[in-house]
Design an enzyme around this catalytic site. Structure first.
Site, PDB file in Angstrom:
ATOM      1  N   TRP A 136       0.885  -1.193   0.000  1.00 48.46           N
ATOM      2  CA  TRP A 136       0.000   0.000   0.000  1.00 48.46           C
ATOM      3  C   TRP A 136       0.902   1.217   0.000  1.00 48.46           C
ATOM      4  O   TRP A 136       1.683   1.413   0.937  1.00 48.46           O
ATOM      5  CB  TRP A 136      -0.895   0.015   1.233  1.00 48.46           C
ATOM      6  CG  TRP A 136      -1.891   1.133   1.210  1.00 48.46           C
ATOM      7  CD1 TRP A 136      -1.661   2.455   1.492  1.00 48.46           C
ATOM      8  CD2 TRP A 136      -3.272   1.042   0.871  1.00 48.46           C
ATOM      9  NE1 TRP A 136      -2.814   3.178   1.349  1.00 48.46           N
ATOM     10  CE2 TRP A 136      -3.828   2.328   0.968  1.00 48.46           C
ATOM     11  CE3 TRP A 136      -4.108  -0.020   0.485  1.00 48.46           C
ATOM     12  CZ2 TRP A 136      -5.165   2.601   0.701  1.00 48.46           C
ATOM     13  CZ3 TRP A 136      -5.437   0.262   0.231  1.00 48.46           C
ATOM     14  CH2 TRP A 136      -5.954   1.559   0.341  1.00 48.46           C
ATOM     15  N   GLU A 208       8.077  -1.210   1.612  1.00 51.91           N
ATOM     16  CA  GLU A 208       8.273  -0.913   3.035  1.00 51.91           C
ATOM     17  C   GLU A 208       9.302  -1.908   3.563  1.00 51.91           C
ATOM     18  O   GLU A 208       9.205  -3.108   3.257  1.00 51.91           O
ATOM     19  CB  GLU A 208       6.979  -1.147   3.813  1.00 51.91           C
ATOM     20  CG  GLU A 208       5.843  -0.215   3.516  1.00 51.91           C
ATOM     21  CD  GLU A 208       4.617  -0.626   4.327  1.00 51.91           C
ATOM     22  OE1 GLU A 208       4.426  -0.096   5.417  1.00 51.91           O
ATOM     23  OE2 GLU A 208       3.858  -1.493   3.870  1.00 51.91           O
ATOM     24  N   ASP A 241       9.680   3.054   1.421  1.00 54.27           N
ATOM     25  CA  ASP A 241       8.547   3.847   1.889  1.00 54.27           C
ATOM     26  C   ASP A 241       8.416   3.579   3.388  1.00 54.27           C
ATOM     27  O   ASP A 241       7.979   2.506   3.806  1.00 54.27           O
ATOM     28  CB  ASP A 241       7.292   3.407   1.121  1.00 54.27           C
ATOM     29  CG  ASP A 241       6.008   4.060   1.633  1.00 54.27           C
ATOM     30  OD1 ASP A 241       6.050   4.729   2.688  1.00 54.27           O
ATOM     31  OD2 ASP A 241       4.952   3.875   0.986  1.00 54.27           O
ATOM     32  N   GLN A 244       5.032   4.210   7.780  1.00 52.38           N
ATOM     33  CA  GLN A 244       4.614   3.683   9.087  1.00 52.38           C
ATOM     34  C   GLN A 244       5.796   3.295   9.960  1.00 52.38           C
ATOM     35  O   GLN A 244       5.682   3.252  11.182  1.00 52.38           O
ATOM     36  CB  GLN A 244       3.749   2.436   8.878  1.00 52.38           C
ATOM     37  CG  GLN A 244       2.500   2.705   8.073  1.00 52.38           C
ATOM     38  CD  GLN A 244       1.511   1.548   8.140  1.00 52.38           C
ATOM     39  OE1 GLN A 244       1.569   0.713   9.028  1.00 52.38           O
ATOM     40  NE2 GLN A 244       0.591   1.512   7.193  1.00 52.38           N
ATOM     41  N   LYS A 270       3.235   9.625   7.374  1.00 52.58           N
ATOM     42  CA  LYS A 270       2.431   9.505   8.606  1.00 52.58           C
ATOM     43  C   LYS A 270       3.135   9.920   9.905  1.00 52.58           C
ATOM     44  O   LYS A 270       2.739  10.858  10.567  1.00 52.58           O
ATOM     45  CB  LYS A 270       2.007   8.053   8.767  1.00 52.58           C
ATOM     46  CG  LYS A 270       1.084   7.526   7.692  1.00 52.58           C
ATOM     47  CD  LYS A 270       0.789   6.080   7.924  1.00 52.58           C
ATOM     48  CE  LYS A 270      -0.084   5.455   6.866  1.00 52.58           C
ATOM     49  NZ  LYS A 270      -1.504   5.774   6.980  1.00 52.58           N
ATOM     50  N   ARG A 404      -3.569  -5.465  12.877  1.00 58.14           N
ATOM     51  CA  ARG A 404      -2.297  -4.737  12.934  1.00 58.14           C
ATOM     52  C   ARG A 404      -2.357  -3.909  14.209  1.00 58.14           C
ATOM     53  O   ARG A 404      -3.142  -2.971  14.328  1.00 58.14           O
ATOM     54  CB  ARG A 404      -2.150  -3.844  11.709  1.00 58.14           C
ATOM     55  CG  ARG A 404      -0.815  -3.127  11.685  1.00 58.14           C
ATOM     56  CD  ARG A 404      -0.660  -2.340  10.442  1.00 58.14           C
ATOM     57  NE  ARG A 404      -1.663  -1.298  10.337  1.00 58.14           N
ATOM     58  CZ  ARG A 404      -2.027  -0.719   9.195  1.00 58.14           C
ATOM     59  NH1 ARG A 404      -1.487  -1.096   8.067  1.00 58.14           N
ATOM     60  NH2 ARG A 404      -2.941   0.230   9.177  1.00 58.14           N
TER      61      ARG A 404
HETATM   62  C1  LIG Z   1       3.330   2.384   3.651  1.00 63.87           C
HETATM   63  C2  LIG Z   1       2.402   3.476   3.214  1.00 63.87           C
HETATM   64  N1  LIG Z   1       2.791   4.321   2.262  1.00 63.87           N
HETATM   65  C3  LIG Z   1       2.003   5.310   1.832  1.00 63.87           C
HETATM   66  C4  LIG Z   1       0.747   5.475   2.360  1.00 63.87           C
HETATM   67  C5  LIG Z   1      -0.130   6.564   1.848  1.00 63.87           C
HETATM   68  O1  LIG Z   1      -0.132   7.621   2.722  1.00 63.87           O
HETATM   69  P1  LIG Z   1      -1.276   8.739   2.620  1.00 63.87           P
HETATM   70  O2  LIG Z   1      -2.560   8.039   2.963  1.00 63.87           O
HETATM   71  O3  LIG Z   1      -0.840   9.756   3.597  1.00 63.87           O
HETATM   72  O4  LIG Z   1      -1.259   9.227   1.227  1.00 63.87           O
HETATM   73  C6  LIG Z   1       0.292   4.635   3.364  1.00 63.87           C
HETATM   74  C7  LIG Z   1      -1.048   4.817   3.942  1.00 63.87           C
HETATM   75  O5  LIG Z   1      -1.610   3.990   4.583  1.00 63.87           O
HETATM   76  C8  LIG Z   1       1.143   3.601   3.807  1.00 63.87           C
HETATM   77  O6  LIG Z   1       0.770   2.765   4.773  1.00 63.87           O
END
Ligand SMILES: Cc1ncc(COP(=O)(O)O)c(C=O)c1O
Length: 440
Positions: A136, A208, A241, A244, A270, A404
């Site tokens: 995601w 991630e 990324d 989180q 975030k 989670r």
């Molecule tokens: C790993 C990751 N990257 C990017 C995003 C996207 O972030 P945003 O919702 O602030 O655009 C999320 C959102 O859940 C995420 O978990």
């Protein structure tokens, strides 16, 4: 300050439904690990809002930073810089490896990933981006194109050149090869498939370091080194990324530090804003200079805004002052022990994984087949909410029942115990109810 007046209409009458169901009560207040609904009912928040409030809700330092920004400047012309933005860029450069020295400040995680993928494309002159199954990365078109968790159906073509690798999920091996210990076969097969599909234009891989949305997948030792080698062999950039995982949730400033592999581009979101919209795309002098020379354009209305930058500085101050990295690891051990205790008591808990304050609990119909028990998972999640615990159940393809668990890093030991006790009660009651219905 007066509360907004509500009519007696159903709450969501004028709202577009955007995914998850709305919670059954309206939330009026949030502090630390707690939120309260408009009736004053207290709820323990084990999701840190939407995974952003790592300092706890409305941390006094964040509130103070917002006040300070109100005295200074909230928003400026996109080409104007301000002291908080400059200071935040310097602070990140100090915290990161030397080569990650150039930052761009945006609002959301999706935007930061768009900016990162555009840097990778412009720098490499290529367009293909590889993501992981269960991933995601956000809801804008480019980011959504490398989301393999959900949301691909019904919107027409994704970005050309979006390719997928199987995530190293040892509990549900994606190539049906390993059980409980991933030996990386999925990675080798995955790259064979990527090579077969590629048009020869591989720009980057985005991932991630610990895949949270995919159900808290911690890769095996050496995995990211192998990934980096595959990327280097093909001239691809590695984008991590850390929406989180950065800033304490896994007990380090950045999760990649656990694995000894540094990305070419890093995205932060975030947890950088602690509940306010702030994100960053970070890369090297070399990539920045090359892209600038090629006309890189990623100006948004809120790029380099002073208010969120001021808040980001407060988040980084508190992270260091309250030693939240160490705290996350210590409290994570308590959480793991509590979850293992639940697992020993309830057959439905098939797997407990993760570390620090990012843990996944997978619910199964039976421990041998590992078939997900989404129905019970949803019922227990609902019961938890009734009992005063907010939990997030993530649904990823076949793995449709994983909690989670990610409370703020400021959670207390007592609150962790209370959360575990509520979970225990909710599971016990829901299973008893199901058993009763089966007899009846
Ligand atoms: C790993 C990751 N990257 C990017 C995003 C996207 O972030 P945003 O919702 O602030 O655009 C999320 C959102 O859940 C995420 O978990």
């Amino acid at each position: 300050m007066s509360a907004p007046q509500l009519t007696n209409e159903p709450w969501d009458e004028h709202l577009i439904r955007y995914g998850m169901p709305f919670a059954p009560s309206l939330i009026a207040r949030a502090r630390g690990t707690l939120i309260w609904d408009i009736e004053g009912r207290e709820i323990l928040d084990f999701t840190s809002g939407q995974m952003c409030s790592t300092l706890g809700h409305n941390h006094p330092r964040i509130v103070e930073a917002i006040h300070d920004a109100c005295e200074g400047a909230l928003h400026l012309f996109s080409g104007m810089l301000s002291p908080p933005v400059v200071a935040l860029s310097q602070r990140l450069a100090q915290m990161l490896p030397r080569h990650l020295s150039k930052a761009l400040f945006l609002s959301t995680g999706a935007e930061a990933n768009e900016a990162a993928m555009k840097l990778a494309k412009l720098h490499s002159g290529r367009y293909e981006i590889v993501g992981f199954s269960g991933s995601w990365h956000g809801m804008t078109s480019g980011a959504q194109s490398v989301n393999y968790a959900a949301g691909r159906k019904g919107y027409g073509p994704m970005m050309p050149g979006s390719l997928v690798l199987p995530a190293p999920n040892a509990y549900h091996c994606p190539v049906r090869h390993c059980r409980d210990a991933c030996d990386g076969t999925c990675l080798e097969i995955g790259f064979d498939m990527i090579d077969a599909q590629s048009t020869g234009s591989l720009a980057a891989l985005i991932a991630e370091p610990v895949e949270s949305s995919g159900g808290v997948i911690v890769p095996p030792d050496g995995y990211w080194h192998r990934v980096k080698e595959h990327c280097q062999k093909r001239g691809m950039l590695l984008i991590f990324d850390e929406a989180q995982t950065a800033f304490g949730r896994l007990g380090r400033d950045f999760a990649f530090q656990h694995f000894g592999v540094e990305p070419d581009i890093l995205t932060l979101s975030k947890t950088l804003g602690g509940g306010l919209p702030l994100s960053a795309t970070v890369t090297s002098d070399e990539i920045e200079a090359d892209c600038h020379a090629k006309g890189y354009l990623h100006a948004t209305s809120h790029v380099s805004d002073p208010l969120p930058a001021q808040v980001g500085l407060a988040v980084l101050d508190v992270l260091a002052e309250e030693r939240l990295n160490a705290r996350a690891l210590a409290l994570g051990e308590q959480l793991t022990a509590g979850l293992h205790w639940l697992q020993s008591k309830h057959e439905i808990i098939g797997d407990v994984r993760g570390f620090g304050l990012l843990q996944g609990v997978e619910l199964v119909k039976d421990r041998e087949t590992r078939a997900p028990d989404a129905l019970t998972g949803r019922a227990v999640t609902r019961r938890c909410m009734e009992l005063g615990l907010s939990m997030n159940i993530v649904s990823v393809g076949a793995m449709a029942a994983i909690w989670r668990i990610a409370p703020p890093l400021t959670v207390s030991k007592k609150e962790i115990d209370r959360g575990i006790a509520i979970l225990d009660q909710a599971i016990t009651e829901v299973l008893a109810d199901h058993a009763q219905r089966a007899i009846g």
